[in-house]
Design a protein around this motif. Structure first.
Motif, short mmCIF file in Angstrom:
data_model
loop_
_atom_site.label_atom_id
_atom_site.label_comp_id
_atom_site.label_asym_id
_atom_site.label_seq_id
_atom_site.Cartn_x
_atom_site.Cartn_y
_atom_site.Cartn_z
N ALA A 204 62.42 16.59 73.09
CA ALA A 204 62.50 17.18 74.42
C ALA A 204 61.25 16.82 75.20
O ALA A 204 60.17 16.61 74.64
CB ALA A 204 62.63 18.70 74.31
N VAL A 205 61.39 16.75 76.52
CA VAL A 205 60.27 16.47 77.41
C VAL A 205 60.26 17.53 78.50
O VAL A 205 61.27 17.71 79.21
CB VAL A 205 60.37 15.07 78.05
N ASP B 30 67.31 26.24 89.31
CA ASP B 30 67.37 26.12 87.86
C ASP B 30 66.28 25.21 87.31
O ASP B 30 65.90 24.21 87.93
CB ASP B 30 68.73 25.60 87.43
N ALA B 31 65.78 25.56 86.12
CA ALA B 31 64.74 24.77 85.46
C ALA B 31 65.27 23.42 85.01
O ALA B 31 66.45 23.29 84.65
CB ALA B 31 64.18 25.55 84.27
N ARG B 32 64.40 22.44 84.99
CA ARG B 32 64.76 21.09 84.55
C ARG B 32 63.90 20.65 83.36
O ARG B 32 62.72 20.97 83.29
CB ARG B 32 64.53 20.09 85.68
N TYR B 33 64.52 19.88 82.48
CA TYR B 33 63.78 19.18 81.43
C TYR B 33 64.69 18.07 80.91
O TYR B 33 65.82 17.89 81.40
CB TYR B 33 63.33 20.14 80.32
N ALA B 34 64.21 17.30 79.94
CA ALA B 34 64.99 16.19 79.41
C ALA B 34 65.03 16.24 77.89
O ALA B 34 64.08 16.68 77.24
CB ALA B 34 64.41 14.85 79.87
N ILE B 35 66.14 15.78 77.35
CA ILE B 35 66.24 15.45 75.92
C ILE B 35 66.49 13.95 75.83
O ILE B 35 67.39 13.42 76.49
CB ILE B 35 67.36 16.24 75.23
N ILE B 36 65.68 13.28 75.04
CA ILE B 36 65.77 11.82 74.92
C ILE B 36 65.98 11.47 73.45
O ILE B 36 65.33 12.03 72.57
CB ILE B 36 64.50 11.14 75.46
N GLU C 58 69.12 12.54 78.56
CA GLU C 58 69.93 13.62 79.12
C GLU C 58 69.01 14.51 79.96
O GLU C 58 68.10 15.16 79.44
CB GLU C 58 70.55 14.45 78.00
N LEU C 59 69.23 14.50 81.27
CA LEU C 59 68.47 15.35 82.17
C LEU C 59 69.17 16.70 82.24
O LEU C 59 70.29 16.80 82.76
CB LEU C 59 68.37 14.70 83.55
N ARG C 60 68.52 17.73 81.71
CA ARG C 60 69.18 19.02 81.55
C ARG C 60 68.76 20.00 82.64
O ARG C 60 67.63 19.96 83.15
CB ARG C 60 68.87 19.62 80.17
#
Length: 238
Positions: free
Chosen positions: A4-5, A184-190, A200-202
């Motif tokens: 996760a990032v 909404d909050a943002r983060y990424a799973i790579i 995946e930009l979540r």
């Protein structure tokens, strides 16, 4: 490899807790943090306590650097600085400006050269931002021979693939949405699959009204609207 990032928490523990809970449901190997962790009129100490427990590389952003330097602090940075413990300050002081994860993933806050320069977005004009031209994006990656490069700073989630197949990802912001049209909050799973990086930009819902109310209670009413709606630009917040 699957990780996760997160970036740009800005002291918003309401958003951070929701994102960390979402990450826990996705079986990642590590969580990487790209800076601007604490400077916001919410709960900087609580955010520090949570982020200090994360095992993945954690780098500093421009606001983190300013907190350590103790100079040019605006009102928001001063709010954060006054609430940090000695342990929080030591954690910030030891934080690198950039890092490399697993030999293949380069982390920076703004660009490889600067923690204040935007990479995948031209800086905001009013409520608008846009992807810069291809040559400008590629020029900032010159000399950084990593298949995956990560940045934050602009709070805008993007994934870009250069012509040589290097990938640059901005996961967006956990704690403060700007011009996204959503709180909404943002983060990424790579994840690396068969030699390719899949991003995946979540988007994670959280109690943004509680975050907005906390900002107002702490004396920062200008933060209420962007926290509650995600429509505004950064003008007047820092």
């Amino acid at each position: 490899m699957r990780f996760a990032v997160i970036s740009d928490v800005h002291g918003n523990v309401h958003a951070l807790d929701a994102v960390l809970a979402d990450i826990a449901r996705h079986s990642v190997d590590a969580t990487l943090c790209l800076g601007d962790h604490l400077s916001g009129p919410l709960d900087p100490a609580g955010a520090a306590d949570r982020l200090m427990q994360i095992g993945g590389p954690v780098i500093r952003g421009n606001h983190d650097r300013w907190l350590v330097e103790g100079e040019r602090l605006d009102r928001v940075d001063r709010f954060a600085s006054e609430r940090l413990t000695a342990a929080h300050r030591r954690w910030l002081e030891q934080m690198p400006a950039t890092a490399v994860f697993a030999g293949e993933v380069f982390l920076c806050h703004g660009t490889p050269q600067s923690d204040t320069e935007p990479w995948l977005d031209g800086w905001f004009e009013g409520r608008q931002t846009a992807l810069p031209d291809e040559a400008s994006v590629a020029a900032m990656a010159e000399g950084y021979d990593y298949p995956l490069m990560l940045c934050g700073h602009t709070h805008v989630a993007r994934s870009v693939r250069l012509r040589d197949r290097r990938v640059i990802v901005n996961p967006g912001a956990v704690g403060l949405q700007l011009v996204h049209g959503s709180p909404d909050a943002r983060y990424a799973i790579i994840e690396r699959r068969e030699g390719h990086w899949i991003t995946e930009l979540r988007v994670v819902e959280y109690d943004h009204h509680a975050a907005a109310a906390l900002a107002v209670a702490n004396g920062f009413p200008a933060w209420s609207e962007p926290l509650a709606t995600g429509w505004m630009g950064p003008q007047g917040l820092f």
